[in-house]
Write an enzyme that holds these catalytic residues in place. Structure first.
Site, PDB file in Angstrom:
ATOM      1  N   ILE A  95      -0.537  -4.845   2.957  1.00 26.22           N
ATOM      2  CA  ILE A  95      -0.399  -3.905   1.841  1.00 26.22           C
ATOM      3  C   ILE A  95      -1.017  -2.562   2.210  1.00 26.22           C
ATOM      4  O   ILE A  95      -0.423  -1.504   1.976  1.00 26.22           O
ATOM      5  CB  ILE A  95      -1.027  -4.478   0.555  1.00 26.22           C
ATOM      6  CG1 ILE A  95      -0.170  -5.634   0.037  1.00 26.22           C
ATOM      7  CG2 ILE A  95      -1.195  -3.399  -0.508  1.00 26.22           C
ATOM      8  CD1 ILE A  95      -0.820  -6.437  -1.082  1.00 26.22           C
ATOM      9  N   VAL A  98       1.243  -0.599   4.560  1.00 21.38           N
ATOM     10  CA  VAL A  98       2.411  -0.017   3.889  1.00 21.38           C
ATOM     11  C   VAL A  98       1.993   1.085   2.921  1.00 21.38           C
ATOM     12  O   VAL A  98       2.626   2.137   2.861  1.00 21.38           O
ATOM     13  CB  VAL A  98       3.219  -1.115   3.160  1.00 21.38           C
ATOM     14  CG1 VAL A  98       4.313  -0.520   2.290  1.00 21.38           C
ATOM     15  CG2 VAL A  98       3.806  -2.091   4.181  1.00 21.38           C
ATOM     16  N   GLU A  99       0.929   0.857   2.175  1.00 23.40           N
ATOM     17  CA  GLU A  99       0.519   1.810   1.145  1.00 23.40           C
ATOM     18  C   GLU A  99      -0.082   3.102   1.706  1.00 23.40           C
ATOM     19  O   GLU A  99       0.236   4.182   1.237  1.00 23.40           O
ATOM     20  CB  GLU A  99      -0.492   1.164   0.187  1.00 23.40           C
ATOM     21  CG  GLU A  99       0.092   0.125  -0.728  1.00 23.40           C
ATOM     22  CD  GLU A  99       0.930   0.717  -1.857  1.00 23.40           C
ATOM     23  OE1 GLU A  99       0.899   1.943  -2.082  1.00 23.40           O
ATOM     24  OE2 GLU A  99       1.614  -0.068  -2.525  1.00 23.40           O
ATOM     25  N   SER A 100      -0.973   2.972   2.696  1.00 20.98           N
ATOM     26  CA  SER A 100      -1.737   4.155   3.126  1.00 20.98           C
ATOM     27  C   SER A 100      -1.830   4.340   4.634  1.00 20.98           C
ATOM     28  O   SER A 100      -2.424   5.318   5.081  1.00 20.98           O
ATOM     29  CB  SER A 100      -3.160   4.064   2.581  1.00 20.98           C
ATOM     30  OG  SER A 100      -3.864   3.001   3.229  1.00 20.98           O
ATOM     31  N   TYR A 174       9.978  -2.563  -1.398  1.00 24.14           N
ATOM     32  CA  TYR A 174       8.538  -2.598  -1.136  1.00 24.14           C
ATOM     33  C   TYR A 174       8.067  -3.978  -0.672  1.00 24.14           C
ATOM     34  O   TYR A 174       7.392  -4.079   0.361  1.00 24.14           O
ATOM     35  CB  TYR A 174       7.750  -2.131  -2.373  1.00 24.14           C
ATOM     36  CG  TYR A 174       6.262  -2.238  -2.172  1.00 24.14           C
ATOM     37  CD1 TYR A 174       5.573  -1.280  -1.443  1.00 24.14           C
ATOM     38  CD2 TYR A 174       5.546  -3.311  -2.686  1.00 24.14           C
ATOM     39  CE1 TYR A 174       4.200  -1.386  -1.240  1.00 24.14           C
ATOM     40  CE2 TYR A 174       4.184  -3.428  -2.491  1.00 24.14           C
ATOM     41  CZ  TYR A 174       3.515  -2.457  -1.760  1.00 24.14           C
ATOM     42  OH  TYR A 174       2.166  -2.571  -1.548  1.00 24.14           O
TER      43      TYR A 174
END
Length: 188
Positions: A95, A98-100, A174
């Site tokens: 996560i 992918v997120e940051s 996502y």
């Protein structure tokens, strides 16, 4: 003309993302507060050490721009809070990727912040308005507990839980990105 079109697109996209984020109901907020206040401990130090060594090598390959001390701190916090929340620490790493892309100061157009891209409204919802979402420990702690509650809310349907986490429930893009990162880099 092109500049105005681009600005309009960015504003519309930002607006859509901001509205896609799901605000929690009172029950969800109460459960999150309870989870965050609990003291659980992961006690097997050998397993923790093996995991840290393995994941540090993986994180170094994925994010060589992060200093070693920061990589170890991220991994230590992920290990601690993922186990406290009862979620897979490798999923948390996927996560974050992918997120940051492991940028502790990441800020999205929807105003999500930090490693796990936490929306600021969460601070108000759980009563910790002075928390900094750019603080790695705070960000990871929030993210792990929010993820856990979404998994529970979706009765262990991880695809829907990941969609809720990202504000895109019902769309596969996502969750598929997270699954790909998990398979390629983080799965044991």
């Amino acid at each position: 003309m092109l500049r105005n079109t681009l600005i309009a697109f960015v504003l519309l996209t930002w607006g859509a993302l901001a509205f896609a984020q799901e605000r929690p109901d009172e029950t969800f907020t109460a459960q999150l507060k309870k989870l965050m206040e609990q003291e659980n401990h992961f006690t097997d130090k050998y397993d923790a050490t093996v995991w840290m060594k393995d994941m540090e090598g993986r994180l170094k390959r994925r994010a060589p721009h992060i200093p070693e001390a920061e990589r170890l701190e991220i991994l230590s916090l992920v290990h601690r809070y993922a186990h406290k929340a009862g979620v897979d620490p490798q999923l948390v790493l996927a996560i974050m990727e992918v997120e940051s892309n492991f940028d502790r100061y990441a800020l999205s157009v929807a105003n999500a912040r930090g490693l796990m891209q936490i929306m600021p409204f969460w601070k108000k919802e759980i009563g910790h308005t002075n928390d900094s979402l750019f603080d790695m420990e705070t960000n990871i702690r929030y993210g792990c507990y929010i993820l856990k509650l979404y998994i529970d809310k979706e009765k262990n349907n991880l695809t829907y839980a990941l969609g809720r986490y990202n504000g895109s429930r019902g769309r596969a893009k996502y969750p598929n990105k997270v699954y790909a990162a998990l398979r390629k880099r983080w799965a044991l």
